[in-house]
Design an enzyme around this catalytic site. Structure first.
Site, PDB file in Angstrom:
ATOM      1  N   HIS A   6       0.853  -1.196   0.000  1.00  0.00           N
ATOM      2  CA  HIS A   6       0.000   0.000   0.000  1.00  0.00           C
ATOM      3  C   HIS A   6       0.886   1.242   0.000  1.00  0.00           C
ATOM      4  O   HIS A   6       2.106   1.137   0.139  1.00  0.00           O
ATOM      5  CB  HIS A   6      -0.866   0.016   1.268  1.00  0.00           C
ATOM      6  CG  HIS A   6      -0.043   0.215   2.506  1.00  0.00           C
ATOM      7  ND1 HIS A   6       0.630  -0.824   3.121  1.00  0.00           N
ATOM      8  CD2 HIS A   6       0.288   1.331   3.194  1.00  0.00           C
ATOM      9  CE1 HIS A   6       1.324  -0.355   4.144  1.00  0.00           C
ATOM     10  NE2 HIS A   6       1.145   0.956   4.221  1.00  0.00           N
TER      11      HIS A   6
ATOM     12  N   HIS B  15       5.661   6.722  -0.418  1.00  0.00           N
ATOM     13  CA  HIS B  15       6.431   5.572  -0.902  1.00  0.00           C
ATOM     14  C   HIS B  15       5.660   4.289  -0.649  1.00  0.00           C
ATOM     15  O   HIS B  15       4.770   4.252   0.205  1.00  0.00           O
ATOM     16  CB  HIS B  15       7.786   5.500  -0.179  1.00  0.00           C
ATOM     17  CG  HIS B  15       7.654   5.249   1.297  1.00  0.00           C
ATOM     18  ND1 HIS B  15       7.357   6.250   2.196  1.00  0.00           N
ATOM     19  CD2 HIS B  15       7.732   4.112   2.030  1.00  0.00           C
ATOM     20  CE1 HIS B  15       7.274   5.739   3.407  1.00  0.00           C
ATOM     21  NE2 HIS B  15       7.486   4.430   3.335  1.00  0.00           N
TER      22      HIS B  15
HETATM   23  P1  ATP Z   1       5.290  -3.445  12.254  1.00  0.00           P
HETATM   24  O1  ATP Z   1       5.331  -2.057  12.845  1.00  0.00           O
HETATM   25  O2  ATP Z   1       4.500  -4.419  13.072  1.00  0.00           O
HETATM   26  O3  ATP Z   1       6.615  -3.937  11.820  1.00  0.00           O
HETATM   27  P2  ATP Z   1       4.117  -2.190  10.001  1.00  0.00           P
HETATM   28  O4  ATP Z   1       5.078  -1.072  10.198  1.00  0.00           O
HETATM   29  O5  ATP Z   1       3.951  -2.774   8.640  1.00  0.00           O
HETATM   30  O6  ATP Z   1       4.448  -3.396  10.919  1.00  0.00           O
HETATM   31  P3  ATP Z   1       2.260  -0.400  11.176  1.00  0.00           P
HETATM   32  O7  ATP Z   1       3.342   0.029  12.118  1.00  0.00           O
HETATM   33  O8  ATP Z   1       0.888  -0.614  11.723  1.00  0.00           O
HETATM   34  O9  ATP Z   1       2.673  -1.738  10.468  1.00  0.00           O
HETATM   35  O10 ATP Z   1       2.204   0.671  10.024  1.00  0.00           O
HETATM   36  C1  ATP Z   1       1.153   0.777   9.085  1.00  0.00           C
HETATM   37  C2  ATP Z   1       1.608   1.698   7.981  1.00  0.00           C
HETATM   38  O11 ATP Z   1       1.867   3.003   8.508  1.00  0.00           O
HETATM   39  C3  ATP Z   1       2.919   1.289   7.308  1.00  0.00           C
HETATM   40  O12 ATP Z   1       2.888   1.759   5.973  1.00  0.00           O
HETATM   41  C4  ATP Z   1       3.955   2.047   8.067  1.00  0.00           C
HETATM   42  O13 ATP Z   1       5.102   2.281   7.286  1.00  0.00           O
HETATM   43  C5  ATP Z   1       3.236   3.344   8.345  1.00  0.00           C
HETATM   44  N1  ATP Z   1       3.719   3.945   9.574  1.00  0.00           N
HETATM   45  C6  ATP Z   1       3.879   3.333  10.769  1.00  0.00           C
HETATM   46  N2  ATP Z   1       4.316   4.175  11.705  1.00  0.00           N
HETATM   47  C7  ATP Z   1       4.452   5.380  11.101  1.00  0.00           C
HETATM   48  C8  ATP Z   1       4.864   6.675  11.529  1.00  0.00           C
HETATM   49  N3  ATP Z   1       5.228   6.918  12.771  1.00  0.00           N
HETATM   50  N4  ATP Z   1       4.864   7.657  10.608  1.00  0.00           N
HETATM   51  C9  ATP Z   1       4.478   7.446   9.354  1.00  0.00           C
HETATM   52  N5  ATP Z   1       4.078   6.262   8.874  1.00  0.00           N
HETATM   53  C10 ATP Z   1       4.068   5.231   9.737  1.00  0.00           C
END
Ligand code: ATP
Ligand code: MG
Length: 180
Positions: free
Chosen positions: A40, A122
């Site tokens: 996504h 991205h």
């Molecule tokens: P995990 O954190 O369990 O390794 P993940 O990063 O894929 O898995 P999430 O942390 O729930 O899952 O993130 C969901 C989406 O939001 C992903 O695209 C992630 O890159 C983005 N994301 C997460 N944290 C942030 C943040 N602090 N700022 C911007 N984007 C974020």
């Protein structure tokens, strides 16, 4: 998670054809490749959203007025800190920036905290990956965005899984500026 609320984010969600194209660009070795179902483009990350903010969030999302647009993913690269291998557009379409800005303001109106870092759209292909392909993406991937979604992230025994919990259309260009 009791009390905390769902972990949510706004995103562009690829259809199955685009998803397959993105999946083919994942590095074949090293790091953790993102499973195809999870690919996504994040618009605004919200984090844990209290249930009490949920209605304001979905009402705000429904009130967004932004045009549909096309984006060309023509760059690839790697961010060292989290070992993220990514695809990105070299030109951020105006409507994408506009959509990001509106959804940020929807989140703030719902009482949520949002990041103030510069938005760098991205698609993450892999995490904890060693540096992979960098530079021009050949051939580029064309992404026609006609709607956006609210996604819920949940941790399962197989890692994070995302689920679409809301979807709203972007305005079609010919609705915004009739040709006749
Ligand atoms: P995990 O954190 O369990 O390794 P993940 O990063 O894929 O898995 P999430 O942390 O729930 O899952 O993130 C969901 C989406 O939001 C992903 O695209 C992630 O890159 C983005 N994301 C997460 N944290 C942030 C943040 N602090 N700022 C911007 N984007 C974020
Ligand atoms: Mg994360």
């Amino acid at each position: 998670m009791a009390g905390e609320g769902d972990r949510l984010f706004f995103a562009l969600w690829p259809d199955s054809e685009l998803r397959a194209q993105l999946a083919r660009r994942r590095p074949s070795a090293g790091g953790r490749a993102i499973i195809p179902e999870n690919l996504h483009l994040t618009l605004v990350f919200l984090g844990a959203v209290p249930d009490s903010a949920r209605d304001a969030l979905t009402e705000g999302a429904a009130s967004v007025i932004a045009p549909a647009f096309e984006m060309v993913l023509d760059r690839q690269g790697h961010w060292r800190r989290a070992g993220i291998q990514w695809l990105a557009p070299s030109r951020v379409p105006g409507p994408l920036q506009q959509l990001h800005r509106q959804l940020r303001s929807v989140a703030m109106t719902a009482g949520l905290e949002v990041e103030s870092r510069t938005y760098r759209p991205h698609v993450t292909l892999a995490r904890k990956a060693p540096p992979g392909a960098e530079g021009e993406l050949v051939p580029p991937i064309h992404w026609v965005a006609q709607d956006f979604v609210l996604a819920r992230s949940s941790l399962t025994s197989e890692g994070s899984r995302y689920e679409v919990v809301g979807r709203w259309p972007l305005t079609l260009p010919d609705e915004a500026s009739p040709m006749f």
